[in-house]
Design an enzyme around this catalytic site. Sequence first.
Site, PDB file in Angstrom:
ATOM      1  N   TYR A 172       0.849  -1.192   0.000  1.00  0.00           N
ATOM      2  CA  TYR A 172       0.000   0.000   0.000  1.00  0.00           C
ATOM      3  C   TYR A 172       0.884   1.242   0.000  1.00  0.00           C
ATOM      4  O   TYR A 172       1.482   1.608   0.997  1.00  0.00           O
ATOM      5  CB  TYR A 172      -0.952  -0.017   1.203  1.00  0.00           C
ATOM      6  CG  TYR A 172      -1.820  -1.258   1.293  1.00  0.00           C
ATOM      7  CD1 TYR A 172      -2.140  -2.006   0.160  1.00  0.00           C
ATOM      8  CD2 TYR A 172      -2.333  -1.690   2.515  1.00  0.00           C
ATOM      9  CE1 TYR A 172      -2.921  -3.143   0.241  1.00  0.00           C
ATOM     10  CE2 TYR A 172      -3.129  -2.820   2.607  1.00  0.00           C
ATOM     11  CZ  TYR A 172      -3.415  -3.545   1.471  1.00  0.00           C
ATOM     12  OH  TYR A 172      -4.200  -4.674   1.557  1.00  0.00           O
TER      13      TYR A 172
ATOM     14  N   PRO B 192     -18.319   0.902  -3.107  1.00  0.00           N
ATOM     15  CA  PRO B 192     -19.099   0.440  -1.954  1.00  0.00           C
ATOM     16  C   PRO B 192     -20.485  -0.103  -2.342  1.00  0.00           C
ATOM     17  O   PRO B 192     -21.095   0.335  -3.323  1.00  0.00           O
ATOM     18  CB  PRO B 192     -19.175   1.685  -1.072  1.00  0.00           C
ATOM     19  CG  PRO B 192     -17.926   2.454  -1.399  1.00  0.00           C
ATOM     20  CD  PRO B 192     -17.690   2.211  -2.873  1.00  0.00           C
ATOM     21  N   LEU B 193     -20.941  -1.097  -1.586  1.00  0.00           N
ATOM     22  CA  LEU B 193     -22.178  -1.818  -1.880  1.00  0.00           C
ATOM     23  C   LEU B 193     -23.359  -0.866  -2.045  1.00  0.00           C
ATOM     24  O   LEU B 193     -23.500   0.089  -1.290  1.00  0.00           O
ATOM     25  CB  LEU B 193     -22.512  -2.759  -0.709  1.00  0.00           C
ATOM     26  CG  LEU B 193     -21.469  -3.820  -0.369  1.00  0.00           C
ATOM     27  CD1 LEU B 193     -21.852  -4.537   0.913  1.00  0.00           C
ATOM     28  CD2 LEU B 193     -21.345  -4.803  -1.522  1.00  0.00           C
TER      29      LEU B 193
ATOM     30  N   PHE C  82     -12.722  -6.218   1.319  1.00  0.00           N
ATOM     31  CA  PHE C  82     -13.852  -5.542   0.675  1.00  0.00           C
ATOM     32  C   PHE C  82     -15.159  -5.779   1.445  1.00  0.00           C
ATOM     33  O   PHE C  82     -16.199  -6.083   0.837  1.00  0.00           O
ATOM     34  CB  PHE C  82     -14.020  -5.983  -0.792  1.00  0.00           C
ATOM     35  CG  PHE C  82     -12.890  -5.610  -1.716  1.00  0.00           C
ATOM     36  CD1 PHE C  82     -11.971  -4.632  -1.367  1.00  0.00           C
ATOM     37  CD2 PHE C  82     -12.751  -6.221  -2.956  1.00  0.00           C
ATOM     38  CE1 PHE C  82     -10.934  -4.271  -2.233  1.00  0.00           C
ATOM     39  CE2 PHE C  82     -11.725  -5.877  -3.835  1.00  0.00           C
ATOM     40  CZ  PHE C  82     -10.813  -4.902  -3.475  1.00  0.00           C
ATOM     41  N   PRO C  83     -15.146  -5.639   2.784  1.00  0.00           N
ATOM     42  CA  PRO C  83     -16.387  -5.882   3.542  1.00  0.00           C
ATOM     43  C   PRO C  83     -17.509  -4.910   3.184  1.00  0.00           C
ATOM     44  O   PRO C  83     -18.681  -5.220   3.373  1.00  0.00           O
ATOM     45  CB  PRO C  83     -15.947  -5.686   5.004  1.00  0.00           C
ATOM     46  CG  PRO C  83     -14.753  -4.777   4.927  1.00  0.00           C
ATOM     47  CD  PRO C  83     -14.046  -5.177   3.660  1.00  0.00           C
ATOM     48  N   LEU C  84     -17.108  -3.741   2.640  1.00  0.00           N
ATOM     49  CA  LEU C  84     -18.119  -2.749   2.223  1.00  0.00           C
ATOM     50  C   LEU C  84     -18.260  -2.740   0.702  1.00  0.00           C
ATOM     51  O   LEU C  84     -18.894  -1.851   0.149  1.00  0.00           O
ATOM     52  CB  LEU C  84     -17.704  -1.350   2.709  1.00  0.00           C
ATOM     53  CG  LEU C  84     -17.581  -1.199   4.222  1.00  0.00           C
ATOM     54  CD1 LEU C  84     -16.995   0.167   4.586  1.00  0.00           C
ATOM     55  CD2 LEU C  84     -18.945  -1.365   4.884  1.00  0.00           C
ATOM     56  N   GLY C  85     -17.626  -3.691   0.037  1.00  0.00           N
ATOM     57  CA  GLY C  85     -17.689  -3.730  -1.426  1.00  0.00           C
ATOM     58  C   GLY C  85     -16.430  -3.221  -2.086  1.00  0.00           C
ATOM     59  O   GLY C  85     -16.314  -3.235  -3.302  1.00  0.00           O
ATOM     60  N   GLY C  86     -15.479  -2.710  -1.291  1.00  0.00           N
ATOM     61  CA  GLY C  86     -14.196  -2.279  -1.848  1.00  0.00           C
ATOM     62  C   GLY C  86     -14.293  -0.929  -2.533  1.00  0.00           C
ATOM     63  O   GLY C  86     -14.948  -0.019  -2.027  1.00  0.00           O
ATOM     64  N   PHE C  87     -13.658  -0.828  -3.714  1.00  0.00           N
ATOM     65  CA  PHE C  87     -13.553   0.477  -4.376  1.00  0.00           C
ATOM     66  C   PHE C  87     -14.917   1.006  -4.848  1.00  0.00           C
ATOM     67  O   PHE C  87     -15.067   2.190  -5.093  1.00  0.00           O
ATOM     68  CB  PHE C  87     -12.560   0.397  -5.539  1.00  0.00           C
ATOM     69  CG  PHE C  87     -11.160   0.105  -5.058  1.00  0.00           C
ATOM     70  CD1 PHE C  87     -10.408   1.098  -4.438  1.00  0.00           C
ATOM     71  CD2 PHE C  87     -10.608  -1.163  -5.184  1.00  0.00           C
ATOM     72  CE1 PHE C  87      -9.122   0.835  -3.965  1.00  0.00           C
ATOM     73  CE2 PHE C  87      -9.333  -1.439  -4.715  1.00  0.00           C
ATOM     74  CZ  PHE C  87      -8.586  -0.437  -4.109  1.00  0.00           C
TER      75      PHE C  87
HETATM   76  N1  LIG Z   1      -5.958  -9.461   1.073  1.00  0.00           N
HETATM   77  C1  LIG Z   1      -6.306  -8.714   0.041  1.00  0.00           C
HETATM   78  O1  LIG Z   1      -6.098  -9.086  -1.102  1.00  0.00           O
HETATM   79  C2  LIG Z   1      -6.975  -7.395   0.275  1.00  0.00           C
HETATM   80  C3  LIG Z   1      -7.588  -6.738  -0.806  1.00  0.00           C
HETATM   81  C4  LIG Z   1      -8.221  -5.543  -0.559  1.00  0.00           C
HETATM   82  C5  LIG Z   1      -8.254  -5.005   0.715  1.00  0.00           C
HETATM   83  N2  LIG Z   1      -7.638  -5.665   1.745  1.00  0.00           N
HETATM   84  C6  LIG Z   1      -7.718  -5.150   3.138  1.00  0.00           C
HETATM   85  O2  LIG Z   1      -9.085  -5.039   3.466  1.00  0.00           O
HETATM   86  C7  LIG Z   1      -9.358  -3.745   3.982  1.00  0.00           C
HETATM   87  C8  LIG Z   1     -10.781  -3.358   3.616  1.00  0.00           C
HETATM   88  O3  LIG Z   1     -10.939  -3.304   2.222  1.00  0.00           O
HETATM   89  P1  LIG Z   1     -11.124  -1.950   1.396  1.00  0.00           P
HETATM   90  O4  LIG Z   1     -10.729  -0.782   2.216  1.00  0.00           O
HETATM   91  O5  LIG Z   1     -10.464  -2.154   0.102  1.00  0.00           O
HETATM   92  O6  LIG Z   1     -12.658  -1.962   1.088  1.00  0.00           O
HETATM   93  P2  LIG Z   1     -13.978  -1.721   1.984  1.00  0.00           P
HETATM   94  O7  LIG Z   1     -13.647  -1.676   3.425  1.00  0.00           O
HETATM   95  O8  LIG Z   1     -14.966  -2.687   1.497  1.00  0.00           O
HETATM   96  O9  LIG Z   1     -14.461  -0.296   1.463  1.00  0.00           O
HETATM   97  C9  LIG Z   1     -13.634   0.819   1.457  1.00  0.00           C
HETATM   98  C10 LIG Z   1     -14.331   1.855   0.564  1.00  0.00           C
HETATM   99  O10 LIG Z   1     -15.571   2.219   1.146  1.00  0.00           O
HETATM  100  C11 LIG Z   1     -15.568   3.617   1.460  1.00  0.00           C
HETATM  101  N3  LIG Z   1     -16.201   3.739   2.771  1.00  0.00           N
HETATM  102  C12 LIG Z   1     -15.739   3.303   3.949  1.00  0.00           C
HETATM  103  N4  LIG Z   1     -16.622   3.555   4.933  1.00  0.00           N
HETATM  104  C13 LIG Z   1     -17.670   4.168   4.349  1.00  0.00           C
HETATM  105  C14 LIG Z   1     -18.891   4.681   4.832  1.00  0.00           C
HETATM  106  N5  LIG Z   1     -19.205   4.593   6.115  1.00  0.00           N
HETATM  107  N6  LIG Z   1     -19.747   5.251   3.951  1.00  0.00           N
HETATM  108  C15 LIG Z   1     -19.440   5.337   2.642  1.00  0.00           C
HETATM  109  N7  LIG Z   1     -18.294   4.851   2.105  1.00  0.00           N
HETATM  110  C16 LIG Z   1     -17.406   4.281   2.968  1.00  0.00           C
HETATM  111  C17 LIG Z   1     -14.127   4.046   1.472  1.00  0.00           C
HETATM  112  O11 LIG Z   1     -13.993   5.384   1.069  1.00  0.00           O
HETATM  113  P3  LIG Z   1     -13.562   6.549   2.105  1.00  0.00           P
HETATM  114  O12 LIG Z   1     -12.080   6.441   2.271  1.00  0.00           O
HETATM  115  O13 LIG Z   1     -14.007   7.788   1.424  1.00  0.00           O
HETATM  116  O14 LIG Z   1     -14.308   6.299   3.384  1.00  0.00           O
HETATM  117  C18 LIG Z   1     -13.524   3.109   0.425  1.00  0.00           C
HETATM  118  O15 LIG Z   1     -13.749   3.617  -0.876  1.00  0.00           O
HETATM  119  C19 LIG Z   1      -8.295  -2.855   3.343  1.00  0.00           C
HETATM  120  O16 LIG Z   1      -8.105  -1.664   4.069  1.00  0.00           O
HETATM  121  C20 LIG Z   1      -7.101  -3.772   3.332  1.00  0.00           C
HETATM  122  O17 LIG Z   1      -6.443  -3.673   4.589  1.00  0.00           O
HETATM  123  C21 LIG Z   1      -7.024  -6.849   1.541  1.00  0.00           C
END
Ligand SMILES: NC(=O)c1ccc[n+]([C@@H]2O[C@H](COP(=O)([O-])OP(=O)(O)OC[C@H]3O[C@@H](n4cnc5c(N)ncnc54)[C@H](OP(=O)(O)O)[C@@H]3O)[C@@H](O)[C@H]2O)c1
Length: 288
Positions: free
Chosen positions: A63, A220-221, A213-218
């Site tokens: 990252y 969001p759901l 991607f618990p919220l759908g990732g890039f």
């Molecule tokens: N092992 C792997 O291959 C892998 C792959 C991907 C990710 N990860 C890990 O998983 C973690 C979570 O995944 P992720 O961050 O990619 O995806 P996520 O948690 O599903 O969603 C993050 C996205 O949702 C937005 N968001 C967060 N909270 C929100 C809210 N309350 N309301 C509206 N939008 C919201 C964020 O934007 P804002 O910044 O604007 O809030 C960001 O665009 C990562 O931080 C990483 O540590 C691991």
Amino acid sequence: MTDIAKAGIFTLGGRAVNRMGYGAMQLAGPGVFGPPKDPDQARAVLREAVACGVNHIDTSDFYGPYVVNQLIREALHPYPDGLVIVTKVGAVRGADASWNPAQSPAELTSAVHDNLRNLKLDVLDVVNLRITGAVHAPSEASIAERFEALAALQGQGLIRHLGLSNVTSAQVAEARGIAPVVCVQNLYNLVQRGDDALLNELDEAGIAYVPFFPLGGFSPLQSQALSDVAESLGATPMQVALAWLLQRAPNILLIPGTSSLGHLRENLAAAELALPEDALALLDEIGE
Ligand SMILES: NC(=O)c1ccc[n+]([C@@H]2O[C@H](COP(=O)([O-])OP(=O)(O)OC[C@H]3O[C@@H](n4cnc5c(N)ncnc54)[C@H](OP(=O)(O)O)[C@@H]3O)[C@@H](O)[C@H]2O)c1
């Protein structure tokens, strides 16, 4: 302030962590590349997460690269007792922001040393071997040589516990034949439930399942049913999506990602949201 302990705790590698954690990937610049626009804000998000009780942070040297681990170090070192930082190895970034596999024993060893240096640690709490292949879906292949390389680094005292990411059930079994696996990090959320069987299997084995991607990732759901349930409960759709995961299985640990203090607080508050049976029934229909 939210009491995130209401979401429960789980023993991850012998240490009790709150099931509501934080994923740090979104703290890097656009495309998870380069520094964030506002590094002070990024450090403030990390400090606020810990102040709110988060003691499980997910990260990687991919990252930025390096940027997010350096922000974690700047914001939180010396680390509070009980904070578990989980990192992952298995890829490197190109100068064009590309994500490239780096899975030879030498590359994995070098990645572990990079993480130790960037996080300013003598030993990493948990290291996930991130299997590459299809981007966000596992594919079958032996992972023995790669996992043995990490097990050797564990044997040298550089890593406390090992985990896996983007893996199949057969790969988990293969790795467990080499060294204990404390967590698995795969794609899973309210909509994308292809990993249901593996999640159940890991629950029975007492291994943490940490959905990325618990919220759908890039992207969001978004779903009308999700919005309707959220409105009926006076919650936000993102809170309902997280609460659904918490209720799905006791071995699920959450690492929602955000670069915003407002979203962080909103997400942590899902720890106090209990979904009633009728809401769960409506949400169950969203899954693929
Ligand atoms: N092992 C792997 O291959 C892998 C792959 C991907 C990710 N990860 C890990 O998983 C973690 C979570 O995944 P992720 O961050 O990619 O995806 P996520 O948690 O599903 O969603 C993050 C996205 O949702 C937005 N968001 C967060 N909270 C929100 C809210 N309350 N309301 C509206 N939008 C919201 C964020 O934007 P804002 O910044 O604007 O809030 C960001 O665009 C990562 O931080 C990483 O540590 C691991």
